[in-house]
Design an enzyme around this catalytic site. Structure first.
Site, PDB file in Angstrom:
ATOM      1  N   CYS A 227     -36.498 -27.276 -11.584  1.00  0.00           N
ATOM      2  CA  CYS A 227     -36.819 -28.189 -10.396  1.00  0.00           C
ATOM      3  C   CYS A 227     -36.074 -27.704  -9.430  1.00  0.00           C
ATOM      4  CB  CYS A 227     -36.257 -29.617 -10.661  1.00  0.00           C
ATOM      5  SG  CYS A 227     -37.038 -30.327 -12.290  1.00  0.00           S
ATOM      6  N   HIS A 228     -36.279 -28.267  -8.170  1.00  0.00           N
ATOM      7  CA  HIS A 228     -35.256 -27.919  -6.960  1.00  0.00           C
ATOM      8  C   HIS A 228     -34.092 -28.737  -6.893  1.00  0.00           C
ATOM      9  CE1 HIS A 228     -39.520 -27.417  -5.573  1.00  0.00           C
ATOM     10  NE2 HIS A 228     -39.039 -26.791  -4.505  1.00  0.00           N
TER      11      HIS A 228
END
Length: 146
Positions: free
Chosen positions: A8-9
Site C-alpha cells: 500500500c501507499h
C-alpha cells in the site's frame, strides 16, 4: 498456505500487518511492502519481488493492494504474470484481511481471490476480474492469410 504480500501507499501496509499480528500473532509467509513517496517503481518492483519469493512456498501468493491501478497494483500485476498461483486483489482494508485470514490455509489462490471478490465489498476487485471485463485484443481475421 497462501503467502500474502500486503502493499500500500505510505505506511498503510505495515500498519495493516501490525494490526493483524496484534490479533493473530506473528504471521508466517506474510510481508508488508510500503510504497513511499519518491520511491521509484523499479525499487518497488524489486521489493515486491523479494517479498514474493520470501512468502511463496509453492501454494501461491496473494498480492493485497490498496488502490486498483496505482503503482503497487501495477507492480503486483506484472509479477503475477510471471509466477503461477499469484493473484492481485485491490481495495483491501484491515477488516477484510481479518475476515480472510482463516482462508489462507484451505483455499487455492484462485478460490481465495473469488471468495474475497464475491463478498461484494465496494472498491474490492482483482486483476483477474478486471481482465474479464476487458478481454485481450484478438484479431478477427488474418490480413496476411491467402
Amino acid at each position: 498456505m497462501l503467502g500474502w504480500v500486503i502493499t500500500c501507499h505510505d505506511e498503510q501496509a505495515q500498519n495493516m500487518l501490525d494490526k493483524l499480528e496484534a490479533r493473530f500473532g506473528p504471521l508466517a509467509q506474510c510481508r508488508a511492502v510500503n510504497y513511499w513517496r519518491g520511491l521509484s517503481t523499479n525499487m518497488l518492483s524489486r521489493m515486491m519481488c523479494d517479498a514474493l519469493h520470501e512468502t511463496d512456498t509453492g501454494d501461491g501468493v496473494i498480492f493485497l493492494t490498496d488502490k486498483s491501478g496505482a503503482a503497487p497494483y501495477r507492480s503486483a500485476a506484472l509479477l503475477s504474470h510471471k509466477h503461477e498461483n499469484c493473484e492481485v486483489i485491490s481495495g483491501i482494508n484491515v477488516a477484510l484481511l481479518e475476515a480472510a485470514y482463516p482462508l489462507r490455509d484451505s483455499l487455492t489462490s484462485a478460490e481465495f481471490r473469488n471468495a474475497i471478490v464475491d463478498r461484494q465489498i465496494p472498491g474490492v476487485s482483482s486483476l483477474w476480474h478486471q481482465q474479464q471485463k476487458n478481454p485481450p485484443f484478438v484479431l478477427l481475421h488474418d490480413l496476411y492469410k491467402n
